[in-house]
Design an enzyme around this catalytic site. Structure first.
Site, short mmCIF file in Angstrom:
data_model
loop_
_atom_site.label_atom_id
_atom_site.label_comp_id
_atom_site.label_asym_id
_atom_site.label_seq_id
_atom_site.Cartn_x
_atom_site.Cartn_y
_atom_site.Cartn_z
N GLY A 195 0.78 -1.23 0.00
CA GLY A 195 0.00 0.00 0.00
C GLY A 195 0.81 1.27 0.00
CD GLU A 196 4.97 -0.24 -1.18
OE1 GLU A 196 5.99 -0.88 -1.51
OE2 GLU A 196 3.91 -0.77 -0.78
CB ALA A 240 -1.84 5.09 -0.10
N GLY A 269 40.86 21.23 3.65
CA GLY A 269 40.97 20.91 2.23
C GLY A 269 40.49 22.00 1.31
CD GLU A 270 40.73 25.60 3.96
OE1 GLU A 270 41.26 26.33 4.82
OE2 GLU A 270 40.39 24.43 4.18
CB ALA A 313 41.57 20.56 -2.78
N GLY A 326 -13.91 20.99 -16.36
CA GLY A 326 -14.85 21.69 -17.21
C GLY A 326 -14.50 21.53 -18.68
CB VAL A 358 -11.13 24.82 -23.66
CG1 VAL A 358 -10.54 26.10 -24.25
CG2 VAL A 358 -10.30 24.35 -22.48
CG ASP A 370 1.82 18.08 -15.84
OD1 ASP A 370 2.37 16.96 -15.87
OD2 ASP A 370 0.60 18.25 -16.07
CE LYS A 417 0.37 15.97 -18.90
NZ LYS A 417 -0.43 14.98 -18.14
CG ASN A 477 0.36 20.02 -19.95
OD1 ASN A 477 -0.82 19.82 -20.23
ND2 ASN A 477 0.88 19.69 -18.78
#
Length: 671
Positions: A178-179, A181, A302-303, A305, A377, A379, A489, A491, A494
């Site tokens: 169920g993971e 969820a 070590g700065e 470097a 809805g 368009v 998103d 893709k 879109n």
């Protein structure tokens, strides 16, 4: 001599024979790849036909289409927040567990494709939130087609997993189910019931996400505080400090181990988060090493470097087991200094038409026809009653559907961001209206169709077309990222084409302004396009869009997603595994493969387009060699074949929106 000539001739024959064999092997491998691709496509067709036979009376096309739409549906989980009530609730949760129960839960997590990626700190934070539950024999934990909010670890008993009444699997102790969820409000596609009286440990989504968010914020705060204490880093802006923090890797060293040896070349900087080291130096006049200093938590070494590849002048030896945050020279140089965004993109001025209807009401628009249906809805294609030439798109969103799905905040963010997004590669939102039942968004009309339709028609896009459309998306994302907005998103669905053939990103409920260098935690996007950090939940920023851009390029050129599966969890698991284990199809060139792999780096801070040079690194990649970016922004570049757009007035209706309830709105206070 004759013998030598004979041997040389025989050798030449063998060499020629081997060359011919190599050529044959190459040809056979190419043929095998082609047949593998054919088998994959035939398997997909077979799966579609099987689905048809399992649902009599439904057409093959409609089932396949609906199944594909469901797989590619955008998922937007409830916003991840740490409000005082949630924080107090999670903080006070503490259910006692024996050492054996804790071991069992940890072992179960390691068997889960999702939870095995949790680190020890995260597991320690989650364990107290898990509570026990008893499941009596024959009782259901959850049933098919119900929504899930919890995951379960079996401690005692056995449970059956069934789909359509058919047993698929038995869940045993030390296993988790169920993971999915824990990520979002998913619908279970199977049922789980107890074979015998059983005991499980339960974690709910709200506690899981709040715990990981709190842990991520604490970890980020600790890292930024440590980096901020380093003197030579204090001049860096906060967003660069956060970027360096993301790139640093945690390393462990045991007592007596040499981290740095005098006289060797180094390229790594270290900050101690736990333990103790001693710094020693061997001078020419002394045989033994001399202790120069000791360093502990919060100190660094070590700065030097980071700036040069000279020899190290001291030894650094572990006195007590040490944990360090580390970063190497090349990685540091990629982000050191203030992040330089694409100056050309930043300074370029775009001109736009002003609001075409500054004084008109909702009832002044005449509906020509409906263009598309959506989740909330539809368009419409509309025109102003007084102007018979200009056409626009009107998104009509039902308030009840928005509120019922908990998307009010997401839709409001989308509106607020798009109304200010004056970019030629993003569909323009002019203004908004509302009435009692609906919200209305007046946008420009892009009637050339979307890229997913084009991709379905052609199967794959040629490199020239894919490059052009990808460049349009790059410009859109660059604009949004300059505004500290993440899209989440990307893709083909879109991306729409205007009448000239130029591509534009449409509005999305996934849009969010997160601030420079900041992170967000909401599970949001489309499976297959999601970046690993959205799934694993350590917090993420605008770099998730670069991952999705890489997947976008892969799909345009191959006609399929790189990460796929029959179940959402399979897709997410493949995504977490990453791009490097995949074999690219022959339709994707080497330069395109290189671009995809550099965009889809598992470490967000290493992705192309997220480093010091920003989008310029994408512009200068070999796949875009010779591409006219200036021509694209000036719209003088010739696009792929311009789509045929039917005259919009051919199917004119006489419908108007409700006259008495239409009014302009600027906030959601009254919704």
């Amino acid at each position: 001599m004759g013998t030598l000539r004979d041997l040389q001739f025989a050798l030449q024959l063998k060499i020629e024979e081997l060359r011919q064999r190599d050529t044959l092997i190459d040809e056979l491998e190419l043929e095998l790849d082609t047949k593998d691709e054919l088998i994959r496509r035939l398997q997909e067709e077979l799966d579609r036909y099987r689905a048809t036979f399992s649902l009599p009376g439904t057409s093959t096309g409609s089932i396949a289409e609906e199944d594909e739409k469901l797989k590619r549906k955008t998922i937007i989980s409830e916003p991840a927040t740490l409000d005082p009530v949630t924080l107090a609730t999670v903080s006070h949760k503490s259910f006692e567990k024996t050492t054996e129960s804790q071991r069992l839960i940890r072992a179960a997590f390691q068997k889960s494709d999702l939870l095995k990626h949790l680190d020890d700190r995260e597991i320690k934070a989650i364990l107290p939130c898990m509570y026990p539950a008893a499941i009596n024999q024959g009782c259901y934990v959850f049933q098919e087609e119900t929504n899930g909010t919890q995951a379960y670890v079996v401690e005692e008993g056995r449970l059956d997993v069934k789909k359509d009444g058919v047993k698929l699997h038995t869940v045993l102790p030390e296993e988790v189910f169920g993971e999915l969820a824990l990520l979002y409000n998913c619908t279970h596609n199977y049922s789980v019931s107890a074979q015998m009286d059983s005991k499980v440990w339960v974690i709910d989504r709200k506690s899981y996400q709040a715990t990981l968010m709190q842990n991520g914020l604490n970890s980020l705060s600790r890292s930024v505080e440590l980096l901020g204490s380093v003197s030579f880093l204090q001049t860096l802006p906060e967003d660069v400090i956060i970027k360096v923090s993301d790139l640093m890797e945690e390393m462990h060293f045991s007592e007596g181990e040499h981290i740095i040896q005098q006289g060797t070349k180094g390229d790594t900087f270290y900050i101690i988060t736990k333990g103790l080291v001693k710094v020693t130096e061997r001078k020419e006049s002394h045989k033994e090493e001399e202790v120069v200093s000791t360093l502990s938590e919060g100190e660094w070494f070590g700065e030097s470097a980071l700036w040069s590849d000279g020899e190290m002048t001291t030894n650094v030896i572990v006195e007590e087991d040490v944990t360090c945050l580390t970063i190497d020279r090349e990685t540091f140089k990629d982000v050191a200094g203030e992040l330089v965004l694409d100056e050309e993109q930043e300074t370029q001025q775009f001109t736009f038409d002003s609001d075409p209807a500054p004084s008109l009401g909702l009832n002044d628009f005449q509906v020509i026809r409906t263009l598309a249906m959506g989740e909330f809805g539809h368009v419409d294609l509309v025109r102003m009653s007084e102007n018979l030439k200009g056409c626009f798109a009107m998104r009509v969103l039902k308030k009840q559907l928005i509120l019922g799905s908990g998307q009010r905040e997401h839709v409001q963010r989308e509106r607020d961001i798009l109304i200010e997004a004056h970019c030629p590669f993003i569909v323009r939102l002019y203004r908004t209206f509302q009435n009692v039942d609906s919200l209305y968004m007046l946008t420009e009309a892009c009637l050339g169709g979307d890229l997913i339709t084009l991709l379905k028609e052609k199967g794959t896009l040629d490199e020239s077309s894919a490059r052009f459309y990808t460049a349009c998306v790059v410009e859109a994302l660059t604009f949004l990222h300059c505004q500290c907005v993440v899209y989440r998103d990307v893709k083909p669905e879109n991306v729409v084409l205007d009448e000239h053939g130029y591509a534009k990103l449409i509005g999305s409920g996934c849009l969010k302004k997160i601030g420079v260098g900041k992170k967000t935690w909401t599970f949001c996007g489309t499976p297959g396009y999601l970046a690993p950090e959205i799934i694993l939940n350590p917090g993420y920023g605008v770099s998730v869009d670069m991952w999705s851009l890489g997947v976008f390029v892969f799909e345009l050129l191959s006609g399929r997603l790189p990460f796929c599966g029959f179940e959402p969890m399979m897709i997410l698991t493949e995504t977490i595994r990453g791009i490097d284990h995949l074999e690219f199809p022959k339709t994707i060139s080497k330069s395109a493969s290189s671009l995809v792999k550099r965009l889809c780096k598992n470490n967000p801070a290493e992705r192309l387009g997220t480093q010091r040079n920003g989008a310029k690194d994408i512009h200068e990649h070999k796949w875009f060699e010779g591409f006219d970016w200036e021509g694209l922004c000036r719209r003088t570049l010739i696009p792929p074949p311009v789509p045929k757009v039917n005259p919009p007035l051919d199917s004119l209706s006489s419908c108007h929106y409700p006259e008495e309830t239409g009014e302009f709105y600027t906030s959601w206070d009254d919704f």
